[in-house]
Scaffold this motif. Sequence first.
Motif: not given
Length: 126
Positions: A69-70, A72, A95-101
């Motif tokens: 989750q961290h 970048v 990964f979360e759908k709206d928080k893709m690196p």
Amino acid sequence: MPQYVFTEEAMPPLPVFSQATVSKGFVFASGNIGITKEWKLVEGGVKEQTRAALRNLEIVLKASGSSLQHIVKVNVYIRDFAEFSGMNEAYAEFFEKDKMPARTCVGVASLPFNAAVEIECTAELI
């Protein structure tokens, strides 16, 4: 000074690099392919190899003081772009759908052990 990461929980690195390096608030994880601890390519093609590579990165990141989750930035190296959608399906599970690196995907001629995919990343420390 950089910290060099090693955890027995993850795939052991070859003698010419470390699993990850921690420096200035970031973790720089080496490339991972989908192999077992016995150095055999996982069965199931690009999807299973992508899952195995990301599971190993997850272990290395945890040992480094970070997590998926961290992340970048991710670099994906794929041997055959015809398998791009399969790699993406497996990748998206982590990964979360709206928080893709941020990510780059590069086609390559070959990878170690004739793997279909190799994944490396940079992550922030928690």
